[in-house]
Design a protein around this motif. Structure first.
Motif, PDB file in Angstrom:
ATOM      1  N   ASP A   1     -92.484  -3.970  40.836  1.00  0.00           N
ATOM      2  CA  ASP A   1     -90.979  -4.058  40.498  1.00  0.00           C
ATOM      3  C   ASP A   1     -90.494  -2.574  40.433  1.00  0.00           C
ATOM      4  O   ASP A   1     -89.093  -2.601  39.921  1.00  0.00           O
ATOM      5  CB  ASP A   1     -91.167  -4.596  39.078  1.00  0.00           C
ATOM      6  N   GLY A   2     -90.900  -1.487  40.879  1.00  0.00           N
ATOM      7  CA  GLY A   2     -90.559  -0.228  40.605  1.00  0.00           C
ATOM      8  C   GLY A   2     -90.435   0.423  39.547  1.00  0.00           C
ATOM      9  O   GLY A   2     -89.766   1.516  39.481  1.00  0.00           O
ATOM     10  N   ILE A   3     -91.061  -0.138  38.482  1.00  0.00           N
ATOM     11  CA  ILE A   3     -91.040   0.433  37.138  1.00  0.00           C
ATOM     12  C   ILE A   3     -92.300   0.810  36.705  1.00  0.00           C
ATOM     13  O   ILE A   3     -93.274   0.205  37.015  1.00  0.00           O
ATOM     14  CB  ILE A   3     -90.442  -0.816  35.830  1.00  0.00           C
ATOM     15  N   ILE A   4     -92.424   1.871  36.291  1.00  0.00           N
ATOM     16  CA  ILE A   4     -93.521   2.687  35.789  1.00  0.00           C
ATOM     17  C   ILE A   4     -93.981   2.029  34.369  1.00  0.00           C
ATOM     18  O   ILE A   4     -93.481   2.979  33.352  1.00  0.00           O
ATOM     19  CB  ILE A   4     -93.838   4.141  36.029  1.00  0.00           C
ATOM     20  N   GLY A   5     -94.725   0.978  34.198  1.00  0.00           N
ATOM     21  CA  GLY A   5     -94.962   0.503  32.827  1.00  0.00           C
ATOM     22  C   GLY A   5     -96.397   0.900  32.795  1.00  0.00           C
ATOM     23  O   GLY A   5     -97.055   1.625  33.515  1.00  0.00           O
ATOM     24  N   PRO A   6     -97.159   0.350  31.738  1.00  0.00           N
ATOM     25  CA  PRO A   6     -98.319   0.673  31.250  1.00  0.00           C
ATOM     26  C   PRO A   6     -99.579   0.377  32.349  1.00  0.00           C
ATOM     27  O   PRO A   6    -100.464   1.223  32.754  1.00  0.00           O
ATOM     28  CB  PRO A   6     -98.869  -0.212  30.238  1.00  0.00           C
ATOM     29  N   GLN A   7     -99.267  -0.584  33.096  1.00  0.00           N
ATOM     30  CA  GLN A   7    -100.477  -0.834  34.025  1.00  0.00           C
ATOM     31  C   GLN A   7    -100.271   0.121  35.397  1.00  0.00           C
ATOM     32  O   GLN A   7    -101.178   0.615  35.844  1.00  0.00           O
ATOM     33  CB  GLN A   7    -100.175  -2.358  34.464  1.00  0.00           C
ATOM     34  N   THR A   8     -99.075   0.309  35.623  1.00  0.00           N
ATOM     35  CA  THR A   8     -98.866   1.157  37.001  1.00  0.00           C
ATOM     36  C   THR A   8     -99.222   2.682  36.355  1.00  0.00           C
ATOM     37  O   THR A   8     -99.949   3.343  37.104  1.00  0.00           O
ATOM     38  CB  THR A   8     -97.398   1.207  37.273  1.00  0.00           C
ATOM     39  N   TYR A   9     -98.940   3.029  35.186  1.00  0.00           N
ATOM     40  CA  TYR A   9     -99.166   4.549  34.632  1.00  0.00           C
ATOM     41  C   TYR A   9    -100.684   4.502  34.379  1.00  0.00           C
ATOM     42  O   TYR A   9    -101.009   5.730  34.811  1.00  0.00           O
ATOM     43  CB  TYR A   9     -98.544   4.520  33.331  1.00  0.00           C
TER      44      TYR A   9
ATOM     45  N   ILE B   1    -103.182   3.694  36.449  1.00  0.00           N
ATOM     46  CA  ILE B   1    -103.692   3.947  37.628  1.00  0.00           C
ATOM     47  C   ILE B   1    -103.091   5.443  38.003  1.00  0.00           C
ATOM     48  O   ILE B   1    -103.824   6.399  38.614  1.00  0.00           O
ATOM     49  CB  ILE B   1    -103.563   3.230  38.643  1.00  0.00           C
ATOM     50  N   LEU B   2    -101.828   5.713  37.705  1.00  0.00           N
ATOM     51  CA  LEU B   2    -101.147   7.072  38.161  1.00  0.00           C
ATOM     52  C   LEU B   2    -101.900   8.101  37.131  1.00  0.00           C
ATOM     53  O   LEU B   2    -102.246   9.157  37.711  1.00  0.00           O
ATOM     54  CB  LEU B   2     -99.653   7.053  37.878  1.00  0.00           C
ATOM     55  N   ASP B   3    -102.389   7.779  36.075  1.00  0.00           N
ATOM     56  CA  ASP B   3    -102.813   8.665  35.161  1.00  0.00           C
ATOM     57  C   ASP B   3    -104.132   9.056  35.543  1.00  0.00           C
ATOM     58  O   ASP B   3    -104.232  10.555  35.500  1.00  0.00           O
ATOM     59  CB  ASP B   3    -102.971   8.121  33.770  1.00  0.00           C
ATOM     60  N   ILE B   4    -105.020   8.331  36.285  1.00  0.00           N
ATOM     61  CA  ILE B   4    -106.295   8.770  36.697  1.00  0.00           C
ATOM     62  C   ILE B   4    -105.878   9.769  37.644  1.00  0.00           C
ATOM     63  O   ILE B   4    -106.783  10.813  37.847  1.00  0.00           O
ATOM     64  CB  ILE B   4    -107.194   7.548  37.274  1.00  0.00           C
ATOM     65  N   LEU B   5    -105.123   9.450  38.662  1.00  0.00           N
ATOM     66  CA  LEU B   5    -104.873  10.149  39.803  1.00  0.00           C
ATOM     67  C   LEU B   5    -104.241  11.750  39.105  1.00  0.00           C
ATOM     68  O   LEU B   5    -104.416  12.718  39.822  1.00  0.00           O
ATOM     69  CB  LEU B   5    -103.817   9.681  40.765  1.00  0.00           C
ATOM     70  N   LEU B   6    -103.353  11.688  38.274  1.00  0.00           N
ATOM     71  CA  LEU B   6    -102.888  12.976  37.790  1.00  0.00           C
ATOM     72  C   LEU B   6    -103.929  13.798  37.204  1.00  0.00           C
ATOM     73  O   LEU B   6    -103.856  15.088  37.097  1.00  0.00           O
ATOM     74  CB  LEU B   6    -101.935  12.547  36.514  1.00  0.00           C
ATOM     75  N   ARG B   7    -104.911  13.034  36.663  1.00  0.00           N
ATOM     76  CA  ARG B   7    -106.149  13.913  36.058  1.00  0.00           C
ATOM     77  C   ARG B   7    -107.400  14.308  37.091  1.00  0.00           C
ATOM     78  O   ARG B   7    -107.751  15.402  36.832  1.00  0.00           O
ATOM     79  CB  ARG B   7    -106.755  13.099  34.900  1.00  0.00           C
ATOM     80  N   GLY B   8    -106.937  13.712  38.159  1.00  0.00           N
ATOM     81  CA  GLY B   8    -107.623  14.138  39.483  1.00  0.00           C
ATOM     82  C   GLY B   8    -108.897  13.903  39.538  1.00  0.00           C
ATOM     83  O   GLY B   8    -109.872  14.269  40.716  1.00  0.00           O
ATOM     84  N   TYR B   9    -109.481  12.987  38.738  1.00  0.00           N
ATOM     85  CA  TYR B   9    -110.881  12.362  38.735  1.00  0.00           C
ATOM     86  C   TYR B   9    -111.014  10.707  38.233  1.00  0.00           C
ATOM     87  O   TYR B   9    -110.329  10.551  37.492  1.00  0.00           O
ATOM     88  CB  TYR B   9    -112.091  13.339  37.897  1.00  0.00           C
TER      89      TYR B   9
ATOM     90  N   GLN C   1     -97.159   0.392  44.369  1.00  0.00           N
ATOM     91  CA  GLN C   1     -97.524  -0.760  43.405  1.00  0.00           C
ATOM     92  C   GLN C   1     -98.370  -1.782  44.230  1.00  0.00           C
ATOM     93  O   GLN C   1     -99.360  -2.551  44.065  1.00  0.00           O
ATOM     94  CB  GLN C   1     -96.628  -1.161  42.598  1.00  0.00           C
ATOM     95  N   LYS C   2     -97.630  -1.979  45.709  1.00  0.00           N
ATOM     96  CA  LYS C   2     -97.986  -3.048  46.243  1.00  0.00           C
ATOM     97  C   LYS C   2     -99.358  -2.576  46.923  1.00  0.00           C
ATOM     98  O   LYS C   2    -100.570  -3.443  47.077  1.00  0.00           O
ATOM     99  CB  LYS C   2     -97.083  -2.994  47.492  1.00  0.00           C
ATOM    100  N   ASP C   3     -99.767  -1.400  47.244  1.00  0.00           N
ATOM    101  CA  ASP C   3    -100.980  -0.936  47.709  1.00  0.00           C
ATOM    102  C   ASP C   3    -102.157  -0.844  46.855  1.00  0.00           C
ATOM    103  O   ASP C   3    -103.390  -1.027  47.228  1.00  0.00           O
ATOM    104  CB  ASP C   3    -100.918   0.595  48.289  1.00  0.00           C
ATOM    105  N   ASN C   4    -101.659  -1.135  45.253  1.00  0.00           N
ATOM    106  CA  ASN C   4    -102.565  -1.142  44.209  1.00  0.00           C
ATOM    107  C   ASN C   4    -102.729  -2.548  43.556  1.00  0.00           C
ATOM    108  O   ASN C   4    -103.212  -2.431  42.608  1.00  0.00           O
ATOM    109  CB  ASN C   4    -102.413  -0.071  43.305  1.00  0.00           C
ATOM    110  N   ASP C   5    -102.056  -3.621  44.219  1.00  0.00           N
ATOM    111  CA  ASP C   5    -102.048  -4.886  43.739  1.00  0.00           C
ATOM    112  C   ASP C   5    -101.402  -4.931  42.460  1.00  0.00           C
ATOM    113  O   ASP C   5    -102.111  -5.667  41.405  1.00  0.00           O
ATOM    114  CB  ASP C   5    -103.670  -5.329  43.579  1.00  0.00           C
ATOM    115  N   LEU C   6    -100.359  -4.388  42.303  1.00  0.00           N
ATOM    116  CA  LEU C   6     -99.796  -4.391  41.007  1.00  0.00           C
ATOM    117  C   LEU C   6     -98.362  -5.025  40.980  1.00  0.00           C
ATOM    118  O   LEU C   6     -97.771  -5.135  42.243  1.00  0.00           O
ATOM    119  CB  LEU C   6     -99.250  -2.971  40.529  1.00  0.00           C
ATOM    120  N   ASP C   7     -97.807  -5.534  40.020  1.00  0.00           N
ATOM    121  CA  ASP C   7     -96.456  -6.138  40.099  1.00  0.00           C
ATOM    122  C   ASP C   7     -95.306  -5.091  40.902  1.00  0.00           C
ATOM    123  O   ASP C   7     -95.272  -3.937  40.166  1.00  0.00           O
ATOM    124  CB  ASP C   7     -95.884  -6.625  38.905  1.00  0.00           C
TER     125      ASP C   7
END
Length: 423
Positions: free
Chosen positions: A54-62, A64-72, A46-52
């Protein structure tokens, strides 16, 4: 999406842990348990991606993670962009970008032009419990990276999940591989999916695998793969029984009063063992199951009220009828054995091909006895077409096999999967 935080459990957590590890963070063991180390890895991400942070995977964190999970990612060309510059920013290669965008002219990029940019990481993870939802997203990711592949659906499961197929190649020699007729044997899905990814990655780069010329295979053969024949059963095993399952009460009854399906359930969502539902000595199979005390839906061995009673087996047989397959491989676990006979209807070449499969995999050729001798997918194929059909029992141990066996299973079977397309 579910919000994931300290104390969360399940396959959603496991796939996030795997991704974090893959992109350079340390979530601790990839075990599906959101503990303090996973929280620390999420905070660092989260720190590296300018997110809050808080250690919680909510909509904003997910998001970005979802794009990485899809691989493109989807990217729009900016002033001054070059493919080299874009590739550097995404930790990928120009070749990967060109492969994903076959119509692009690297020397005439247009501002505002939309392109697909694959990340420099693999799509298919093999260290996680491989659910239908993960497979579906992986197929989307592979299609985005390699738009020249054919992806479709052979039909649907009881609960309406698509039975996806992927086609590799364009040649006249057609072969068919499938996995996960039995839900505890879900490890055969990432086996086939990883084979697809490795094949495509090497083919796109003009490389061979184990000395096999992939361009030659692509031009001479068409490999059709259904990685997961029984997605509803896999969901029961890996995600548990959902309250909104329309068969909720019946499934508990069929599972001997238990809501735990993780160690016993091989059947589909109607309690039918799909690999006993094919019209190949089905009545003999029915007689054998009754002798075993199986008289209705159950975790395993129940062959259904009649042959092809289930939408999954009906879809597979229709898929076969719609093609001209030279041979089929039906992947199961376990035993490190290859079954190749059915009612002495297999062609003379079947044993010779089986011996070749045995040689490259280290698996022994075997013969099935008792109830396992009837009504299976490869049995029906041999009966109907008098062509080679094989049940490959990968790995050793008690189902479900642990992911720690994946590397060996894949290594044992990669050449078998290649040679089956040209033999």
């Amino acid at each position: 999406m579910k919000i994931l935080k300290l104390g969360s459990q399940g396959t959603d957590v496991m796939e996030i842990q795997s991704l974090l590890k893959k992109i350079g963070y340390n979530p601790g063991p990839i075990d599906g348990s959101y503990g303090p180390r996973t929280k620390e890895a999420v905070i660092a991400f989260q720190k590296d991606n300018d997110l809050d942070a808080d250690g919680i995977i909510g909509p904003q964190t997910y998001k970005i993670l979802d794009i990485l999970l899809r691989g493109y990612d989807t990217y729009y060309i900016q002033p001054g962009d070059t493919l080299w510059k874009i590739a550097k920013n995404y930790y990928t290669t120009v070749n990967k970008i060109v492969t994903a965008n076959p119509s692009i002219n690297p020397y005439q990029l247009q501002i505002g032009q939309r392109i697909i940019v694959p990340y420099g990481i693999d799509v298919v993870d093999t260290d996680i419990d491989y659910t239908y939802e993960i497979m579906e997203r992986d197929i989307e990711g592979l299609k985005a990276r390699y738009p020249f592949i054919e992806v479709g659906s052979a039909g649907e499961s009881v609960l309406g999940r698509k039975l996806y197929y992927i086609k590799l190649g364009k040649g006249l020699n057609q072969v068919f591989y499938n996995g996960v007729h039995h839900s505890l044997e879900w490890i055969t899905a990432p086996l086939l999916m990883k084979f697809i990814e490795n094949f495509l990655k090497s083919y796109a780069n003009g490389k061979n695998i184990r000395g096999y010329d992939l361009e030659k295979i692509w031009n001479q053969s068409s490999i059709y793969i259904i990685p997961m024949v029984n997605p509803d059963g896999v969901d029961l095993v890996l995600n548990g029984l959902s309250k909104d399952n329309p068969y909720y009460e019946e499934l508990i009854t069929w599972n001997n009063g238990s809501t735990d399906f993780s160690q016993v359930w091989q059947a589909n969502n109607r309690g039918v063992d799909l690999n006993h539902n094919y019209p190949a000595k089905w009545q003999e199979s029915k007689d054998a199951e009754i002798a075993m005390g199986i008289v209705g839906p159950s975790p395993t061995r129940y062959g259904g009220p009649f042959p092809l009673s289930e939408p999954e087996t009906e879809a597979v047989t229709q898929f076969v009828r719609d093609h001209d397959f030279r041979l089929v491989l039906a992947y199961h676990t376990q035993g490190e054995v290859i079954f190749w006979k059915f009612d002495n209807l297999q062609p003379p070449e079947a044993k010779k091909i089986g011996e070749l499969f045995s040689k490259v995999s280290g698996y022994r050729l075997g013969e099935v006895y008792g109830i396992a001798s009837y009504a299976g997918m490869k049995d029906w194929f041999i009966q109907e077409y008098r062509r080679p059909g094989y049940t490959i029992e990968a790995g050793k141990g008690k189902n479900p096999l642990p992911l720690s066996q994946f590397s060996k299973i894949y290594n044992d079977n990669e050449e078998l999967l290649l040679i089956a397309s040209v033999v």
